[in-house]
Scaffold this active site. Structure first.
Site, PDB file in Angstrom:
ATOM      1  N   LYS A   1       0.828  -1.216   0.000  1.00  0.00           N
ATOM      2  CA  LYS A   1       0.000   0.000   0.000  1.00  0.00           C
ATOM      3  C   LYS A   1       0.863   1.267   0.000  1.00  0.00           C
ATOM      4  O   LYS A   1       0.636   2.173  -0.782  1.00  0.00           O
ATOM      5  CB  LYS A   1      -0.918   0.042   1.240  1.00  0.00           C
ATOM      6  CG  LYS A   1      -1.890  -1.107   1.361  1.00  0.00           C
ATOM      7  CD  LYS A   1      -2.791  -0.957   2.576  1.00  0.00           C
ATOM      8  CE  LYS A   1      -2.050  -0.903   3.895  1.00  0.00           C
ATOM      9  NZ  LYS A   1      -1.322  -2.142   4.249  1.00  0.00           N
TER      10      LYS A   1
ATOM     11  N   ARG B   1      -9.615   1.436   8.518  1.00  0.00           N
ATOM     12  CA  ARG B   1      -9.100   0.125   8.878  1.00  0.00           C
ATOM     13  C   ARG B   1     -10.092  -0.672   9.711  1.00  0.00           C
ATOM     14  O   ARG B   1      -9.808  -1.800  10.094  1.00  0.00           O
ATOM     15  CB  ARG B   1      -7.882   0.351   9.724  1.00  0.00           C
ATOM     16  CG  ARG B   1      -6.873  -0.741   9.556  1.00  0.00           C
ATOM     17  CD  ARG B   1      -5.609  -0.112   9.482  1.00  0.00           C
ATOM     18  NE  ARG B   1      -4.456  -0.773   9.845  1.00  0.00           N
ATOM     19  CZ  ARG B   1      -3.295  -0.391   9.346  1.00  0.00           C
ATOM     20  NH1 ARG B   1      -3.237   0.577   8.481  1.00  0.00           N
ATOM     21  NH2 ARG B   1      -2.214  -0.982   9.707  1.00  0.00           N
TER      22      ARG B   1
ATOM     23  N   ARG C   1      11.823  -5.341   4.731  1.00  0.00           N
ATOM     24  CA  ARG C   1      11.576  -3.903   4.505  1.00  0.00           C
ATOM     25  C   ARG C   1      12.553  -3.029   5.299  1.00  0.00           C
ATOM     26  O   ARG C   1      12.880  -3.313   6.438  1.00  0.00           O
ATOM     27  CB  ARG C   1      10.153  -3.542   4.924  1.00  0.00           C
ATOM     28  CG  ARG C   1       9.921  -2.033   4.895  1.00  0.00           C
ATOM     29  CD  ARG C   1       8.494  -1.637   4.959  1.00  0.00           C
ATOM     30  NE  ARG C   1       7.802  -2.145   6.130  1.00  0.00           N
ATOM     31  CZ  ARG C   1       6.496  -2.060   6.302  1.00  0.00           C
ATOM     32  NH1 ARG C   1       5.751  -1.492   5.380  1.00  0.00           N
ATOM     33  NH2 ARG C   1       5.932  -2.531   7.384  1.00  0.00           N
TER      34      ARG C   1
ATOM     35  N   ARG D   1      11.429  -1.216  10.811  1.00  0.00           N
ATOM     36  CA  ARG D   1      10.357  -0.814  11.715  1.00  0.00           C
ATOM     37  C   ARG D   1      10.248  -1.797  12.884  1.00  0.00           C
ATOM     38  O   ARG D   1      10.431  -2.999  12.695  1.00  0.00           O
ATOM     39  CB  ARG D   1       9.020  -0.767  10.951  1.00  0.00           C
ATOM     40  CG  ARG D   1       8.706   0.601  10.405  1.00  0.00           C
ATOM     41  CD  ARG D   1       7.533   0.651   9.483  1.00  0.00           C
ATOM     42  NE  ARG D   1       6.330  -0.036   9.920  1.00  0.00           N
ATOM     43  CZ  ARG D   1       5.189  -0.032   9.230  1.00  0.00           C
ATOM     44  NH1 ARG D   1       5.116   0.633   8.085  1.00  0.00           N
ATOM     45  NH2 ARG D   1       4.144  -0.686   9.661  1.00  0.00           N
TER      46      ARG D   1
ATOM     47  N   ARG E   1      -0.168  -8.773  13.292  1.00  0.00           N
ATOM     48  CA  ARG E   1      -0.779  -7.757  12.414  1.00  0.00           C
ATOM     49  C   ARG E   1      -1.646  -8.412  11.344  1.00  0.00           C
ATOM     50  O   ARG E   1      -2.705  -7.896  10.977  1.00  0.00           O
ATOM     51  CB  ARG E   1       0.311  -6.897  11.764  1.00  0.00           C
ATOM     52  CG  ARG E   1       0.915  -5.900  12.752  1.00  0.00           C
ATOM     53  CD  ARG E   1       2.264  -5.384  12.302  1.00  0.00           C
ATOM     54  NE  ARG E   1       2.209  -4.649  11.063  1.00  0.00           N
ATOM     55  CZ  ARG E   1       3.248  -4.519  10.231  1.00  0.00           C
ATOM     56  NH1 ARG E   1       4.413  -5.084  10.505  1.00  0.00           N
ATOM     57  NH2 ARG E   1       3.123  -3.827   9.128  1.00  0.00           N
TER      58      ARG E   1
HETATM   59  P1  AP5 Z   1       4.919  -1.473   1.801  1.00  0.00           P
HETATM   60  O1  AP5 Z   1       4.555  -0.652   0.619  1.00  0.00           O
HETATM   61  O2  AP5 Z   1       5.671  -0.798   2.911  1.00  0.00           O
HETATM   62  O3  AP5 Z   1       3.619  -2.241   2.363  1.00  0.00           O
HETATM   63  P2  AP5 Z   1       2.355  -1.694   3.149  1.00  0.00           P
HETATM   64  O4  AP5 Z   1       1.159  -2.381   2.613  1.00  0.00           O
HETATM   65  O5  AP5 Z   1       2.328  -0.193   3.180  1.00  0.00           O
HETATM   66  O6  AP5 Z   1       2.699  -2.277   4.585  1.00  0.00           O
HETATM   67  P3  AP5 Z   1       2.612  -1.632   6.027  1.00  0.00           P
HETATM   68  O7  AP5 Z   1       3.305  -2.620   6.934  1.00  0.00           O
HETATM   69  O8  AP5 Z   1       3.148  -0.220   6.051  1.00  0.00           O
HETATM   70  O9  AP5 Z   1       1.133  -1.635   6.304  1.00  0.00           O
HETATM   71  P4  AP5 Z   1       0.484  -1.605   7.627  1.00  0.00           P
HETATM   72  O10 AP5 Z   1      -0.894  -1.386   7.186  1.00  0.00           O
HETATM   73  O11 AP5 Z   1       0.711  -2.735   8.548  1.00  0.00           O
HETATM   74  O12 AP5 Z   1       1.273  -0.417   8.399  1.00  0.00           O
HETATM   75  P5  AP5 Z   1       0.827   1.034   8.817  1.00  0.00           P
HETATM   76  O13 AP5 Z   1       2.029   1.873   8.819  1.00  0.00           O
HETATM   77  O14 AP5 Z   1      -0.375   1.482   8.063  1.00  0.00           O
HETATM   78  O15 AP5 Z   1       5.760  -2.727   1.262  1.00  0.00           O
HETATM   79  C1  AP5 Z   1       6.292  -3.689   2.170  1.00  0.00           C
HETATM   80  C2  AP5 Z   1       7.656  -4.150   1.642  1.00  0.00           C
HETATM   81  O16 AP5 Z   1       7.483  -4.812   0.402  1.00  0.00           O
HETATM   82  C3  AP5 Z   1       8.664  -3.009   1.379  1.00  0.00           C
HETATM   83  O17 AP5 Z   1       9.941  -3.434   1.728  1.00  0.00           O
HETATM   84  C4  AP5 Z   1       8.582  -2.784  -0.147  1.00  0.00           C
HETATM   85  O18 AP5 Z   1       9.808  -2.312  -0.678  1.00  0.00           O
HETATM   86  C5  AP5 Z   1       8.266  -4.196  -0.631  1.00  0.00           C
HETATM   87  N1  AP5 Z   1       7.429  -4.206  -1.837  1.00  0.00           N
HETATM   88  C6  AP5 Z   1       6.343  -3.434  -2.104  1.00  0.00           C
HETATM   89  N2  AP5 Z   1       5.817  -3.769  -3.299  1.00  0.00           N
HETATM   90  C7  AP5 Z   1       6.586  -4.792  -3.797  1.00  0.00           C
HETATM   91  C8  AP5 Z   1       6.546  -5.574  -4.986  1.00  0.00           C
HETATM   92  N3  AP5 Z   1       5.592  -5.378  -5.925  1.00  0.00           N
HETATM   93  N4  AP5 Z   1       7.486  -6.541  -5.135  1.00  0.00           N
HETATM   94  C9  AP5 Z   1       8.442  -6.745  -4.190  1.00  0.00           C
HETATM   95  N5  AP5 Z   1       8.532  -6.029  -3.044  1.00  0.00           N
HETATM   96  C10 AP5 Z   1       7.605  -5.068  -2.844  1.00  0.00           C
HETATM   97  O19 AP5 Z   1       0.326   0.768  10.316  1.00  0.00           O
HETATM   98  C11 AP5 Z   1       1.223   0.462  11.366  1.00  0.00           C
HETATM   99  C12 AP5 Z   1       0.466   0.432  12.681  1.00  0.00           C
HETATM  100  O20 AP5 Z   1      -0.107   1.729  12.952  1.00  0.00           O
HETATM  101  C13 AP5 Z   1      -0.736  -0.529  12.728  1.00  0.00           C
HETATM  102  O21 AP5 Z   1      -0.345  -1.834  13.072  1.00  0.00           O
HETATM  103  C14 AP5 Z   1      -1.607   0.140  13.804  1.00  0.00           C
HETATM  104  O22 AP5 Z   1      -1.145  -0.126  15.102  1.00  0.00           O
HETATM  105  C15 AP5 Z   1      -1.404   1.617  13.524  1.00  0.00           C
HETATM  106  N6  AP5 Z   1      -2.389   2.166  12.566  1.00  0.00           N
HETATM  107  C16 AP5 Z   1      -2.129   2.728  11.345  1.00  0.00           C
HETATM  108  N7  AP5 Z   1      -3.269   3.121  10.749  1.00  0.00           N
HETATM  109  C17 AP5 Z   1      -4.262   2.799  11.598  1.00  0.00           C
HETATM  110  C18 AP5 Z   1      -5.684   2.931  11.522  1.00  0.00           C
HETATM  111  N8  AP5 Z   1      -6.296   3.484  10.461  1.00  0.00           N
HETATM  112  N9  AP5 Z   1      -6.422   2.466  12.572  1.00  0.00           N
HETATM  113  C19 AP5 Z   1      -5.825   1.923  13.667  1.00  0.00           C
HETATM  114  N10 AP5 Z   1      -4.494   1.754  13.798  1.00  0.00           N
HETATM  115  C20 AP5 Z   1      -3.713   2.206  12.770  1.00  0.00           C
END
Ligand code: AP5
Length: 220
Positions: free
Chosen positions: A17, A92, A131, A164, A175
């Site tokens: 994402k 979410r 990552r 991270r 997660r």
């Molecule tokens: P990446 O693009 O970083 O993946 P992502 O889907 O963004 O993963 P996240 O871990 O950031 O999502 P998340 O939803 O858990 O975290 P968030 O920060 O929102 O890609 C991942 C890896 O793959 C990278 O190394 C990239 O280079 C690689 N990659 C990408 N595309 C590729 C491809 N096509 N081929 C090969 N490699 C590839 O949330 C973190 C925490 O914050 C949550 O756990 C929660 O506690 C809190 N939080 C955030 N938002 C909310 C909300 N709305 N409500 C409640 N809690 C929240």
């Protein structure tokens, strides 16, 4: 009157994402609004929200809806959000999705597209464990799939790359379970809307991006 169009990137942790939303934001010239990035910035600054969110994020659980809705509401009031934003990691929960619908109704805004990225869990775990993220500009790397030119250094701004805290194997598993329980119900919530698009997250970053652009172009 110009109607703001907001885009939602939906999908499991690690599906890509953030990678895709950053690119899509550049293409659309709209701000990238990642609730995860906003929360991590609050943790770093030691703000009240950061203090409440830190332990929850480290455990892999979700931060409370009330906090999230408040930070999104405040973000949408900023001037640069007037044409729309690219949401990454929001909504979410069903509660957050209802809150967003209510906010949009108040402002007369629309959802331009819900881009649901899909990928199997094995690939997701491989992506998350490799990552690395720039501590300065937030650019996303992978030790194998998207390595920086110089080890540990961001190609874009020269910042140091970090792993991270929530990318440890036990937290990744938690997660993914939280995603199934709390976020996957959003697929049914959006599924029958014309704005909903299921996009495969498999393959190269460029290929996934082309699928996203095509889905939005075909619909628009
Ligand atoms: P990446 O693009 O970083 O993946 P992502 O889907 O963004 O993963 P996240 O871990 O950031 O999502 P998340 O939803 O858990 O975290 P968030 O920060 O929102 O890609 C991942 C890896 O793959 C990278 O190394 C990239 O280079 C690689 N990659 C990408 N595309 C590729 C491809 N096509 N081929 C090969 N490699 C590839 O949330 C973190 C925490 O914050 C949550 O756990 C929660 O506690 C809190 N939080 C955030 N938002 C909310 C909300 N709305 N409500 C409640 N809690 C929240």
């Amino acid at each position: 009157m110009i109607v703001a169009k907001h885009f939602i990137f939906l999908g499991a942790p690690g599906v890509g994402k953030g990678t895709q939303a950053q690119r899509f934001a550049q293409l659309m010239d709209l701000p990238h609004v990642s609730t995860g990035d906003m929360l991590r910035a609050s943790v770093q600054s030691g703000s009240e929200i950061g203090l409440r969110a830190a332990a929850v994020m480290e455990s892999g659980a979700l931060v409370g809806d009330e906090i999230i809705v408040r930070i999104v509401e405040e973000r949408l009031l900023l001037e640069d959000a007037s044409d729309g934003v690219i949401f990454d990691g929001f909504p979410r929960t069903i509660h957050q999705a209802h809150a967003l619908d209510n906010l949009l109704a108040v402002h007369g805004d629309e959802i331009g597209a819900v881009l649901h990225l899909d990928l199997d869990d094995e690939e997701i775990v491989g992506r998350l464990s490799g990552r690395r993220v720039c501590s300065k500009c937030g650019a996303i790397y992978h030790i194998r799939y998207h390595a920086p030119t110089v080890y540990g250094i961001c190609d874009i701004c020269g910042g140091g790359l970090l792993q991270r805290d929530d990318d440890q194997p036990a937290v990744i598993r938690k997660r993914l379970a939280v995603y199934q329980a709390e976020t996957a119900p959003l697929i049914a919530y959006y599924h029958d809307r014309p704005a909903y698009h299921l996009v495969s997250g498999e393959g190269e970053v460029d290929d996934v991006f082309s699928r996203i652009v095509k889905a939005v172009e075909v619909a628009g």
